[in-house]
Design a protein around this motif. Structure first.
Motif, PDB file in Angstrom:
ATOM      1  N   ARG A  43       0.797  -1.233   0.000  1.00 27.95           N
ATOM      2  CA  ARG A  43       0.000   0.000   0.000  1.00 27.95           C
ATOM      3  C   ARG A  43       0.831   1.285   0.000  1.00 27.95           C
ATOM      4  NH1 ARG A  43      -1.265  -1.600   5.387  1.00 27.95           N
ATOM      5  NH2 ARG A  43      -0.484  -0.132   6.933  1.00 27.95           N
TER       6      ARG A  43
ATOM      7  N   ILE B  90      -8.041   3.020   4.265  1.00 28.96           N
ATOM      8  CA  ILE B  90      -6.641   3.360   4.461  1.00 28.96           C
ATOM      9  C   ILE B  90      -6.542   4.877   4.449  1.00 28.96           C
ATOM     10  CG2 ILE B  90      -4.305   3.248   3.493  1.00 28.96           C
ATOM     11  CD1 ILE B  90      -5.144   0.585   2.194  1.00 28.96           C
ATOM     12  N   LEU B  92      -3.889   8.102   4.395  1.00 31.22           N
ATOM     13  CA  LEU B  92      -2.513   8.417   4.040  1.00 31.22           C
ATOM     14  C   LEU B  92      -2.256   9.917   4.147  1.00 31.22           C
ATOM     15  CD1 LEU B  92      -3.633   6.329   1.439  1.00 31.22           C
ATOM     16  CD2 LEU B  92      -1.166   6.026   1.461  1.00 31.22           C
ATOM     17  N   GLY B 107       0.726   4.730   5.158  1.00 36.71           N
ATOM     18  CA  GLY B 107      -0.697   4.473   5.293  1.00 36.71           C
ATOM     19  C   GLY B 107      -1.082   3.831   6.614  1.00 36.71           C
ATOM     20  N   ARG B 109      -4.121   1.440   7.972  1.00 37.74           N
ATOM     21  CA  ARG B 109      -5.288   0.633   7.624  1.00 37.74           C
ATOM     22  C   ARG B 109      -6.203   0.566   8.832  1.00 37.74           C
ATOM     23  NH1 ARG B 109      -6.488  -3.044   3.678  1.00 37.74           N
ATOM     24  NH2 ARG B 109      -4.326  -3.091   2.944  1.00 37.74           N
TER      25      ARG B 109
END
Lengths: 117, 113
Positions: A43, B90, B92, B107, B109
């Protein structure tokens, strides 16, 4: 408001082959920046390549290159000699050069690229 | 490029509670950006955080739900308040780097149960 469209939800390619990801955008601005970002399963967002709208020359970064067509508002990414590590979600993004859009990135929907051995 | 340390990397929270996410940058930056990425979706800008002034929120995001702090030029926090399962995403943070691109944190989660 700017919009960014990626019409390919998923793409696949064989290792060592070439693949092109499509991106179109809509804006009334004349000066702006375009980006391709890669997001692997970790990610982490990784900048792949960047293009300034005032530059006619297409940007290149090693195996990655773009085809920037300003009049058509098109910004495709070509990946040559695909590697397994290229497997990721790819996002096209737009950034205006000034005014209220300064600094803000508008992202496309993303394209999942799978590289097969 | 700037290096961003984002914490926590993940969390599972009960509905109705709040979570604060931190981003620390290794250099001074004027603007920090907070994004949300819902499952399987793209990134959407929540707000822009400037040091010394209130954050600027995008349409659909409000300060009561996503309060932001920016106490100095290297640090910012985003709080997700009164969470519901729809807040599972998520999150960021991002800053502009010297090359004109943007660097992102790793990030957070968030799962709300």
């Amino acid at each position: 408001a700017q919009t960014v469209t990626q019409s390919q939800p998923e793409m696949s390619v064989q290792e060592a082959e070439t693949v092109t990801l499509s991106c179109t955008y809509d804006t009334s601005e004349n000066n702006y920046y375009l980006f391709w970002y890669k997001q692997p399963p970790s990610r982490q967002m990784i900048l792949v390549i960047r293009q300034e709208a005032y530059k006619q020359q297409n940007a290149t970064e090693n195996r990655f290159s773009v085809n920037f067509q300003k009049a058509a508002k098109s910004f495709s990414l070509k990946i040559s000699d695909s590697q397994l590590g290229d497997t990721a979600m790819y996002f096209c993004a737009f950034r205006g050069a000034g005014g209220t859009s300064y600094g803000k990135l508008t992202f496309g929907q993303g394209t999942i690229l799978t590289v097969h051995p | 490029s700037a290096v961003i340390s984002q914490k926590p990397s993940r969390d599972i929270c009960q509905r109705g509670t709040s979570l604060t996410i931190q981003c620390q940058v290794d250099s001074q930056v004027t603007m920090m950006f907070w994004y949300r990425q819902q499952p399987g979706q793209s990134l959407t800008l929540i707000a822009t955080a400037n040091q010394g002034s209130e954050a600027t929120y995008e349409s659909g995001f409000v300060i009561d739900k996503f309060p932001i702090s920016r106490p100095n030029l290297t640090f910012s926090t985003l709080t997700v308040s009164n969470m519901s399962p729809e807040d599972s995403s998520i999150y960021l943070c991002s800053v502009e780097d010297r090359r004109g691109g943007y660097t992102f944190g790793s990030g957070t989660r968030l799962t709300v149960v």
